[in-house]
Motif scaffolding. Structure first.
Motif, mmCIF file in Angstrom:
data_model
loop_
_atom_site.group_PDB
_atom_site.id
_atom_site.type_symbol
_atom_site.label_atom_id
_atom_site.label_comp_id
_atom_site.label_asym_id
_atom_site.label_seq_id
_atom_site.Cartn_x
_atom_site.Cartn_y
_atom_site.Cartn_z
ATOM 1 N N ASP A 69 0.825 -1.218 0.000
ATOM 2 C CA ASP A 69 0.000 0.000 0.000
ATOM 3 C C ASP A 69 0.858 1.267 0.000
ATOM 4 O O ASP A 69 1.928 1.301 0.604
ATOM 5 C CB ASP A 69 -0.893 0.036 1.233
ATOM 6 C CG ASP A 69 -1.793 -1.162 1.295
ATOM 7 O OD1 ASP A 69 -2.875 -1.136 0.707
ATOM 8 O OD2 ASP A 69 -1.368 -2.157 1.932
ATOM 9 N N CYS B 247 5.870 0.484 4.315
ATOM 10 C CA CYS B 247 4.919 0.627 3.211
ATOM 11 C C CYS B 247 5.610 1.358 2.059
ATOM 12 O O CYS B 247 6.798 1.648 2.136
ATOM 13 C CB CYS B 247 3.703 1.435 3.681
ATOM 14 S SG CYS B 247 4.156 3.077 4.270
ATOM 15 N N ASP C 1 -3.004 5.933 -0.747
ATOM 16 C CA ASP C 1 -4.342 5.485 -0.347
ATOM 17 C C ASP C 1 -4.621 5.849 1.107
ATOM 18 O O ASP C 1 -5.762 5.982 1.511
ATOM 19 C CB ASP C 1 -4.452 3.956 -0.486
ATOM 20 C CG ASP C 1 -4.128 3.508 -1.890
ATOM 21 O OD1 ASP C 1 -4.676 4.119 -2.822
ATOM 22 O OD2 ASP C 1 -3.306 2.574 -2.053
#
Ligand code: SF4
Ligand code: SF4
Length: 433
Positions: free
Chosen positions: A307, A335, A378
């Protein structure tokens, strides 16, 4: 009774004297105008550090009087500390704004509801729990609009705040007491904070799980209370001092090596305001933000998520505690990390600021949300539950399908191999439908 605890005592004089010393340092250079989020929106000299210092000095000299207009000017400050960070003369502006608010509260009084809450509810955990349960019930039964998991509370908040529901079980109900870890080398006392306790308990669950993985014992003292930021921000220094004393007793009773906080505002309060409130050093062990602690005192081996996550600096972490690199370094290993294109804005929440000045808070926060929208992330990680609330509110209003979450929630997902697809803090975060 209200007058009793707002009356002048020697500590009020100390507060005013420290503030006068800071005000004396101001060279009137105006550099604070270039960084103040409120001045950027209002373009009014009264609403920036230089103007407020001038007004505080005039009040102290008796040239102006305590009036509702002056109170509005002094209370429409985010206490973000950008001005203090930028000031070439080293003016500690927090001392000035706190003393100004204290004097205005003493001379004009606090709204009765506020003084009652600070003195009689925040100091009693069971009563506070009952009050929060009542609000939670009202949140469910009062008719209002709904967006995902965020609910509109038109009766309580001007400007139409979208709020997540209160959690079924508070963080203290879930985690009070100690977590035993065989062979633990370090013990920490965890300070939770009100918003995390009642709305985002998953932040505490994630923190404890990460620390357990790092072979660190966590103790969450059940007797901890509100850190006192709302009382201090409204000028009730007596109530803030009482909460500071009670929290010091609570955290010291845990007999730990470190005190760790998961809220930027609580952390700044414990680190930098408690010593001034109680005199001398407040704690015998270091107080650290959770990102600071995990970065410097654990050896977690994170498995990077696929992500994409960006990071919003809470004012009270970046400007209030000087912490900017630690969360970024942690997220880079957890991430696909991206910076927000223009990351110098405040979210506009600032404790009670977004309730009393929703229009200015909205203008300030929307600048940051517009920058976040430009990133391809996101998720938006941050280190303050207040920022999470405000960013999710503003992003929901703007129709931006991104979620804000605490840095430890992202780290927890990376550590324990959970996917982000079902949403961070699924029980109480905006879930786009
Ligand atoms: S930057 Fe500092 S010295 Fe300059 S006007 Fe602002 S508060 Fe005063
Ligand atoms: S603390 Fe923040 S909002 Fe207040 S005067 Fe300084 S820069 Fe402006």
């Amino acid at each position: 009774m209200v007058g009793e605890f707002l009356k002048r005592d020697s500590s009020n004089d100390l507060t005013a004297s420290a503030a006068r010393n800071e005000a004396d340092k101001c060279a009137r250079c105006g550099k604070c105008r270039s960084v103040c989020p409120v001045f950027a929106e209002l373009k009014d000299e009264a609403f920036v550090a230089r103007g407020r210092i001038w007004l505080f000095e005039a009040l102290e000299r008796g040239e102006i009087r305590a009036t509702p207009e002056l109170r509005k000017i002094m209370s429409a400050c985010l206490m973000c500390q950008r001005c203090a960070e930028t000031c070439p003369s080293g003016v500690r502006f927090m001392r000035v704004i706190e003393a100004a608010r204290e004097r205005l509260s003493r001379e004009m009084g606090l709204p009765f509801g506020a003084s009652f809450v600070f003195r009689h509810i925040l100091t009693r955990r069971r009563l506070f729990d009952f009050a929060m349960r009542s609000v939670s019930l009202l949140q469910r039964i009062v008719p209002g609009e709904r967006k995902g998991n965020l609910r509109h509370l038109p009766l309580f908040f001007r400007g139409g705040k979208w709020l997540p529901p209160f959690a079924k079980n508070t963080a203290l109900q879930l985690h009070s007491g100690g977590t035993r870890v065989p062979g633990a080398r370090v013990r920490v006392a965890l300070f939770v904070g009100c918003l995390t306790n009642y709305v985002y308990p998953r932040i505490v669950s994630s923190t404890i799980a990460l620390l357990q993985k790092a072979r660190i014992e966590t103790n969450v003292p059940a007797s901890q209370l509100c850190c006192g930021v709302p009382a201090l921000a409204m000028g009730d220094i007596g109530a803030a001092r009482e909460l500071a004393r009670r929290n010091m007793e609570s955290l010291q009773s845990a007999q730990c090596d470190y005190i760790v906080t998961v809220c930027a505002s609580c952390g700044r309060m414990l680190k930098h305001e408690y010593p001034d409130l109680v005199g001398g050093s407040a704690f015998s062990v270091p107080v650290l933000d959770v990102s600071e602690f995990i970065k410097n005192h654990t050896d977690l081996n994170l498995e990077p998520l696929s992500d994409t996550v960006t990071y919003h600096d809470p004012c009270h972490l970046r400007w209030g505690q000087g912490i900017a690199s630690e969360p970024r370094q942690l997220l880079s290993s957890a991430c696909q990390f991206r910076e927000i294109p223009d990351n110098m804005y405040c979210c506009g929440q600032a404790g009670t600021f977004h309730i009393f000045y929703p229009e200015i808070a909205g203008l300030i926060g929307r600048r940051q949300v517009e920058s976040i929208a430009l990133s391809d992330a996101d998720y938006v990680a941050t280190g303050c539950p207040g920022c999470i609330l405000q960013l999710n509110d503003l992003m929901a209003q703007a129709g931006i399908r991104k979620k804000a979450a605490h840095t430890v929630e992202i780290l927890s997902r990376a550590q324990f191999g959970e996917t982000m697809s079902r949403g961070v803090s699924a029980e109480n975060h905006f879930d786009p439908q």
